[in-house]
Design a protein around this motif. Structure first.
Motif, mmCIF file in Angstrom:
data_model
loop_
_atom_site.group_PDB
_atom_site.id
_atom_site.type_symbol
_atom_site.label_atom_id
_atom_site.label_comp_id
_atom_site.label_asym_id
_atom_site.label_seq_id
_atom_site.Cartn_x
_atom_site.Cartn_y
_atom_site.Cartn_z
ATOM 1 N N LEU A 1 52.005 -7.722 12.431
ATOM 2 C CA LEU A 1 50.747 -6.381 12.655
ATOM 3 C C LEU A 1 50.912 -6.147 14.077
ATOM 4 N N ALA A 2 50.309 -7.646 14.413
ATOM 5 C CA ALA A 2 49.337 -6.863 15.724
ATOM 6 C C ALA A 2 50.500 -7.172 16.926
ATOM 7 N N LEU B 1 47.724 -13.411 21.745
ATOM 8 C CA LEU B 1 49.345 -14.049 22.907
ATOM 9 C C LEU B 1 48.121 -15.154 22.277
ATOM 10 N N ALA B 2 47.141 -14.985 22.279
ATOM 11 C CA ALA B 2 46.019 -16.772 22.296
ATOM 12 C C ALA B 2 46.215 -16.762 20.329
ATOM 13 N N LEU B 3 46.849 -15.466 19.504
ATOM 14 C CA LEU B 3 47.074 -16.017 18.117
ATOM 15 C C LEU B 3 48.357 -16.716 18.263
ATOM 16 N N ALA C 1 51.506 -16.319 6.149
ATOM 17 C CA ALA C 1 50.279 -15.194 6.003
ATOM 18 C C ALA C 1 50.213 -15.340 8.167
ATOM 19 N N SER C 2 49.991 -16.016 8.362
ATOM 20 C CA SER C 2 50.501 -16.044 9.128
ATOM 21 C C SER C 2 51.220 -15.123 10.212
ATOM 22 N N ARG C 3 51.716 -15.405 10.531
ATOM 23 C CA ARG C 3 53.346 -14.939 10.469
ATOM 24 C C ARG C 3 53.585 -12.956 10.287
ATOM 25 N N TRP D 1 51.024 -21.975 16.685
ATOM 26 C CA TRP D 1 52.385 -22.847 17.558
ATOM 27 C C TRP D 1 52.258 -23.911 18.499
ATOM 28 N N PRO D 2 52.511 -24.734 17.658
ATOM 29 C CA PRO D 2 52.340 -25.941 19.611
ATOM 30 C C PRO D 2 53.333 -25.524 20.778
ATOM 31 N N PRO D 3 52.409 -25.760 21.664
ATOM 32 C CA PRO D 3 53.505 -25.994 23.123
ATOM 33 C C PRO D 3 54.497 -25.671 22.589
ATOM 34 N N LYS D 4 55.345 -26.744 22.243
ATOM 35 C CA LYS D 4 56.847 -26.891 22.523
ATOM 36 C C LYS D 4 57.465 -26.074 21.630
#
Length: 574
Positions: free
Chosen positions: A17-18, A126-128, A10-12, A133-136
């Motif tokens: 959409l964004a 970008l914040a989303l 769902a996040s993807r 996702w983790p930094p790496k």
């Protein structure tokens, strides 16, 4: 979500959409380039009054940049998705006002509102990514978001041309309005408590929604004055002013104002208001509205100073003598405000890490270099090979632009194995090499296929740098400030573009004037002829090429500076 979260399906979908919304907002900037002559004509401006029409473009840019830090901070406090939804609705309303515009003032107002909505989409997106996702693992999704944004610059002219082939310029903005609302509705279905930092307001206020839509419909009818309704025996009475001759004093307009008042009353008394502004008092205190106003004023003055300049007359606007002092005073006031208030707009120590503030500086110089390609590659094409075809000149730039999204995705993928402080310098050196080659172009260079390689190399370099710079910033800022940090990164790039084109244009004009002084009089070159001959025209053209060579060399220097700074400031300590 936190920085260690793993993106769910769902996040993807939400991020997709964004990203689509960002692409349409980016495309809108380039759509206007094709539609501008028709937009000018509809407001009574002639094609030789281009400077008066500049606010149609600069108004969008002003809205796009000036309020970004405030929007970014709100996304940190209120949640990513509520801000994305709000930005889409604002973009749609701005598109509606632009489509219904009846004079220059209403058109600029619509473009300004569009810019606010379009720019507001980027920081929370970008914040989303950082939330999901983790930094790496952020590199590739950041690259995809960057690629979609840059793709807007490619599809924008094509989208505009397709619409204009079957309709007029207003249809572009009606479509934008519809697309914005459809995306907002789709995004609303993906909204979850995890995406909201504030509590959900319960059931939707359908009465409030209905009143809001009625108010928008009434205001739109007042603006466009449909001929069939205006000329109707009965319906026409709604468009006759009660007093004076203003369209805003007609029965229809007064009714629309009444509905707006009812909408506001409904929001004040409803148990679950549409706007949900009961928590906005605390939000206003947390975001430091006065500080945001000072920063917006300063950025706005800078944007107008440079975006409304006439290149042939100078690097800054004629209003610069008062705009620049306003900007300086506003920035000083903002700096003092940041030091004194308990909850500043940009939280203290938000950018204290070297890679965090370093990413902003690198982004500034990347923008300074990039603008030279966007403006002066088509200029060079029109000056030399494609004098009679603006379309062919634009297609030369497309060779550069098409490599940007490819580079963005590739850069995101490479970031898994190559650190940002190494990948970014390599990317910018690629662009520097491309600019260095551009500074050797002559009047026939664009006829050779080898030029395509360097255009692609330049675009690829800028694309490669997108994900590493974004990732460096997000990796060295706290989760709670990712929105405002992302906004400042965009502001740095846009301000870099404005100041860059101003400085590079000044350098180029000096080179042009120096070359022009060496051109013999036309009568001497043309054997006494009263009109300019080919030899004289070629000499003037060569002076123009000298001007662009100076610009390309300056852009190469900016790219090298960005590479050197990235090597120094994006590297993690230890």
């Amino acid at each position: 979500m936190n920085s260690g979260a793993v993106a769910r399906p769902a996040s993807r979908i939400l991020l997709g959409l964004a990203a689509i919304a960002i692409a349409f907002a980016a495309a809108d900037t380039y759509v206007v380039v094709l539609a501008l002559p028709d937009m000018m004509s509809s407001t009574g401006l002639n094609l030789d009054q281009l400077q008066r029409a500049a606010p149609i473009v600069s108004g969008f840019l002003l809205g796009y940049v000036a309020v970004l830090p405030l929007i970014g901070r709100i996304s940190d406090l209120r949640g990513r998705v509520p801000v994305l939804l709000g930005s889409l609705v604002v973009f749609a309303v701005g598109s509606l006002i632009t489509a219904a515009a009846y004079n220059l003032e209403s058109m600029v107002t619509g473009r300004l509102i569009q810019g606010i909505g379009g720019g507001g989409l980027i920081p929370p997106t970008l914040a989303l990514v950082a939330d999901m996702w983790p930094p790496k693992k952020r590199g590739l999704p950041l690259g995809i978001v960057g690629a979609v944004q840059e793709l807007g610059s490619v599809i924008g002219p094509l989208y505009g041309a397709a619409v204009l082939a079957f309709g007029d310029w207003r249809d572009i903005f009606w479509l934008n309005c519809a697309i914005g609302l459809v995306l907002a509705a789709a995004m609303l279905g993906q909204r979850t408590p995890a995406t909201d930092r504030a509590p959900r307001e319960g059931r939707r206020d359908f009465l409030g929604i209905g009143l809001g839509l009625l108010a928008l419909l009434g205001i739109t009818l007042v603006m466009i004055e449909p001929r069939r309704l205006v000329q109707g025996v009965t319906s026409g009475r709604a468009f006759l002013p009660v007093t004076g001759d203003s369209r805003w004093l007609t029965p229809l307009a007064l009714t629309a104002f009444g509905i707006v008042a009812l909408f506001l009353v409904r929001q004040a008394v409803a148990k679950h208001p549409l706007i949900g502004w009961r928590g906005w008092g605390d939000l206003a205190r947390q975001t430091d509205v006065w500080g945001a106003l000072l920063l917006t004023t300063g950025l706005g003055a800078v944007i107008v100073t440079f975006a409304s300049a006439e290149p042939e007359k100078g690097a800054v606007s004629a209003q610069a003598p008062w705009l620049i002092p306003v900007a300086v005073l506003a920035f000083i006031g903002f700096w003092l405000r940041q030091r004194r208030v308990d909850q500043p707009l940009i939280p203290r120590d938000a950018l204290s890490a070297r890679p965090a503030w370093g990413a902003l500086v690198v982004s500034f110089f990347i923008g300074s270099a990039l603008i030279a390609a966007l403006v002066d590659i088509p200029f060079f094409a029109r000056l030399t090979v494609y004098r009679d075809s603006q379309l062919d000149a634009a297609l030369v730039l497309v060779r550069f632009l098409i490599a940007l999204p490819i580079g963005a995705v590739l850069g995101g993928w490479l970031l898994r194995k190559v650190p940002a402080w190494i990948l970014t310098p390599i990317a910018m050196l690629c662009s520097a090499v491309a600019f260095a080659h551009m500074s050797t172009w002559d009047a026939t260079s664009l006829k050779h296929q080898s030029v395509t390689f360097f255009l692609l190399l330049g675009g690829l370099g800028f694309g490669l740098a997108i994900a590493p710079v974004n990732a460096a910033l997000l990796a060295h800022t706290a989760d709670a400030v990712h929105g405002v940090a992302s906004a400042l990164l965009i502001v740095a790039r846009m301000v870099g573009m404005l100041l860059g084109i101003s400085a590079l244009t000044t350098i180029g004009l000096r080179a042009f004037y120096a070359a022009s002084d060496k051109i013999p009089p036309a009568q001497h070159l043309c054997g006494g002829a009263a009109t300019a001959c080919k030899a004289y025209k070629d000499a003037v053209r060569d002076a123009g090429i000298t001007q662009l060579h100076a610009v390309f060399i300056g852009a190469a220097v900016c790219a090298v500076i960005a590479a050197a700074l990235a090597l120094l400031v994006l590297r993690e300590d230890g």
